[in-house]
Scaffold this motif. Structure first.
Motif, mmCIF file in Angstrom:
data_model
loop_
_atom_site.group_PDB
_atom_site.id
_atom_site.type_symbol
_atom_site.label_atom_id
_atom_site.label_comp_id
_atom_site.label_asym_id
_atom_site.label_seq_id
_atom_site.Cartn_x
_atom_site.Cartn_y
_atom_site.Cartn_z
ATOM 1 N N SER A 112 56.360 38.051 43.259
ATOM 2 C CA SER A 112 55.969 39.335 42.655
ATOM 3 C C SER A 112 55.275 40.216 43.684
ATOM 4 C CB SER A 112 55.018 39.090 41.481
ATOM 5 O OG SER A 112 55.553 38.179 40.543
ATOM 6 N N LYS A 113 55.134 41.468 43.327
ATOM 7 C CA LYS A 113 54.281 42.391 44.062
ATOM 8 C C LYS A 113 53.317 42.989 43.042
ATOM 9 C CE LYS A 113 55.507 41.909 48.282
ATOM 10 N NZ LYS A 113 54.521 41.335 49.240
ATOM 11 N N LEU A 114 52.264 42.238 42.764
ATOM 12 C CA LEU A 114 51.341 42.599 41.690
ATOM 13 C C LEU A 114 50.456 43.771 42.082
ATOM 14 C CD1 LEU A 114 50.253 39.020 40.558
ATOM 15 C CD2 LEU A 114 51.939 40.511 39.468
ATOM 16 N N ILE A 115 50.333 44.712 41.171
ATOM 17 C CA ILE A 115 49.464 45.874 41.365
ATOM 18 C C ILE A 115 48.102 45.624 40.741
ATOM 19 C CG2 ILE A 115 49.107 48.297 40.706
ATOM 20 C CD1 ILE A 115 52.113 48.691 40.939
ATOM 21 N N GLU A 116 48.100 44.971 39.582
ATOM 22 C CA GLU A 116 46.833 44.728 38.872
ATOM 23 C C GLU A 116 46.779 43.291 38.382
ATOM 24 O OE1 GLU A 116 44.611 46.386 34.859
ATOM 25 O OE2 GLU A 116 45.528 47.818 36.232
ATOM 26 N N VAL A 117 45.636 42.639 38.631
ATOM 27 C CA VAL A 117 45.429 41.251 38.229
ATOM 28 C C VAL A 117 44.089 41.129 37.510
ATOM 29 C CG1 VAL A 117 45.104 38.881 39.028
ATOM 30 C CG2 VAL A 117 46.764 40.364 40.184
ATOM 31 N N ASP A 118 44.096 40.494 36.345
ATOM 32 C CA ASP A 118 42.868 40.222 35.597
ATOM 33 C C ASP A 118 42.756 38.721 35.390
ATOM 34 O OD1 ASP A 118 40.677 40.092 33.948
ATOM 35 O OD2 ASP A 118 41.370 41.625 32.539
ATOM 36 N N LEU A 119 41.739 38.118 36.013
ATOM 37 C CA LEU A 119 41.483 36.682 35.896
ATOM 38 C C LEU A 119 40.132 36.414 35.240
ATOM 39 C CD1 LEU A 119 42.763 35.568 39.409
ATOM 40 C CD2 LEU A 119 43.633 34.679 37.243
ATOM 41 N N SER A 120 39.626 37.361 34.506
ATOM 42 C CA SER A 120 38.300 37.240 33.903
ATOM 43 C C SER A 120 38.237 36.108 32.877
ATOM 44 C CB SER A 120 37.915 38.559 33.220
ATOM 45 O OG SER A 120 37.912 39.622 34.138
ATOM 46 N N ASP A 121 37.007 35.663 32.585
ATOM 47 C CA ASP A 121 36.751 34.706 31.503
ATOM 48 C C ASP A 121 37.495 33.388 31.680
ATOM 49 O OD1 ASP A 121 35.033 36.425 29.835
ATOM 50 O OD2 ASP A 121 36.842 37.628 29.615
ATOM 51 N N ASN A 122 37.590 32.923 32.918
ATOM 52 C CA ASN A 122 38.244 31.638 33.177
ATOM 53 C C ASN A 122 37.323 30.583 33.781
ATOM 54 O OD1 ASN A 122 41.003 31.865 32.267
ATOM 55 N ND2 ASN A 122 41.321 33.365 33.896
ATOM 56 N N ALA A 123 36.008 30.879 33.852
ATOM 57 C CA ALA A 123 35.030 29.908 34.373
ATOM 58 C C ALA A 123 35.556 29.237 35.635
ATOM 59 C CB ALA A 123 34.706 28.855 33.310
ATOM 60 N N MET A 124 35.942 30.063 36.594
ATOM 61 C CA MET A 124 36.715 29.566 37.721
ATOM 62 C C MET A 124 35.928 28.726 38.718
ATOM 63 S SD MET A 124 38.899 33.009 38.374
ATOM 64 C CE MET A 124 39.742 32.350 39.813
ATOM 65 N N GLY A 125 34.846 29.270 39.236
ATOM 66 C CA GLY A 125 34.146 28.567 40.296
ATOM 67 C C GLY A 125 34.996 28.503 41.554
ATOM 68 N N SER A 126 34.498 27.783 42.550
ATOM 69 C CA SER A 126 35.176 27.708 43.835
ATOM 70 C C SER A 126 36.572 27.107 43.719
ATOM 71 C CB SER A 126 34.333 26.885 44.814
ATOM 72 O OG SER A 126 34.971 26.775 46.065
ATOM 73 N N LYS A 127 36.703 26.028 42.945
ATOM 74 C CA LYS A 127 38.014 25.394 42.795
ATOM 75 C C LYS A 127 39.001 26.332 42.107
ATOM 76 C CE LYS A 127 36.111 20.702 42.484
ATOM 77 N NZ LYS A 127 35.940 19.522 41.602
ATOM 78 N N GLY A 128 38.496 27.147 41.194
ATOM 79 C CA GLY A 128 39.358 28.081 40.493
ATOM 80 C C GLY A 128 39.892 29.163 41.406
#
Length: 213
Positions: A112-128
């Protein structure tokens, strides 16, 4: 007519492989209908919304295989997607499974050639962040991303440093991802002073294109 927006039903639920297959069956009907009505369209879908579900590892693989497959839709659906709402997709998953889901879904956008990415509310931390590297600083967003949302993810000072490294590293044309950003939303992360220093590194690389922080 605008390209199809792929999104699940609105109710909050755990999505297993069977539910993912059912969801994809509905998506295929929408895509085939759009293709029939727009036979000259080169892109069938520009936006996918996976928000407000909790996907199992099996469901993530089913979705990724659909997005990257070329048997029924060629080029792949993923190759045309520009907007990816991937926020709140691993609630209640154990850490190992949650990370696997994030990796599987993120890597599906390699072409893909993504223009907008939302990764909010995933409790990611460093591994995420590592799991989602493809859609934060990888091939999916280099020379294309304009908007990134990483809100309420528990980005510690160390994690913020990793994000800053991804957004400010030099890519093939000598620029960096941060230079092209017009929107950055990183609120509710409790990153502390050191995390804010990493955020400042990102801001220092941004250009006058940035208009929403």
């Amino acid at each position: 007519m605008s390209p199809v927006v792929l999104e699940p039903t609105p109710e909050r639920e755990v999505v297993d492989a069977a539910k993912a297959e059912s969801m994809i069956a509905s998506w295929k009907e929408q895509l085939q209908s759009y293709r029939s009505s727009n036979p000259d369209a080169s892109v069938l879908c520009e936006k996918i919304v996976l928000t407000n579900k909790s996907y199992t590892r099996e469901a993530a693989k089913v979705i990724a295989d659909f997005l990257t497959g070329t048997d029924e839709f060629n080029p792949s659906i993923a190759s045309g997607i520009k907007y990816a709402q991937l926020d709140d997709i691993i609630a209640s998953r154990m850490e190992d499974e949650g990370l696997e889901v994030l990796t599987t879904i993120s890597n599906a956008f390699q072409d893909s050639k993504l223009i907008e990415v939302d990764l909010s509310d995933n409790a990611m931390g460093s591994k995420g962040v590592t799991a989602c590297e493809m859609v934060i600083g990888g091939n999916a967003v280099q020379n294309s991303m304009e908007a990134l949302k990483l809100c309420n993810n528990g980005l510690s000072e160390y994690t913020m440093e990793e994000v800053a490294d991804l957004l400010t590293k030099e890519i093939e044309n000598g620029s960096c991802i941060a230079e092209e950003l017009r929107l950055i939303h990183f609120f509710n992360n409790m990153s502390g002073n050191a995390g804010c220093e990493s955020f400042a590194k990102i801001m220092a690389k941004c250009s006058d294109k940035l208009e929403d922080v």
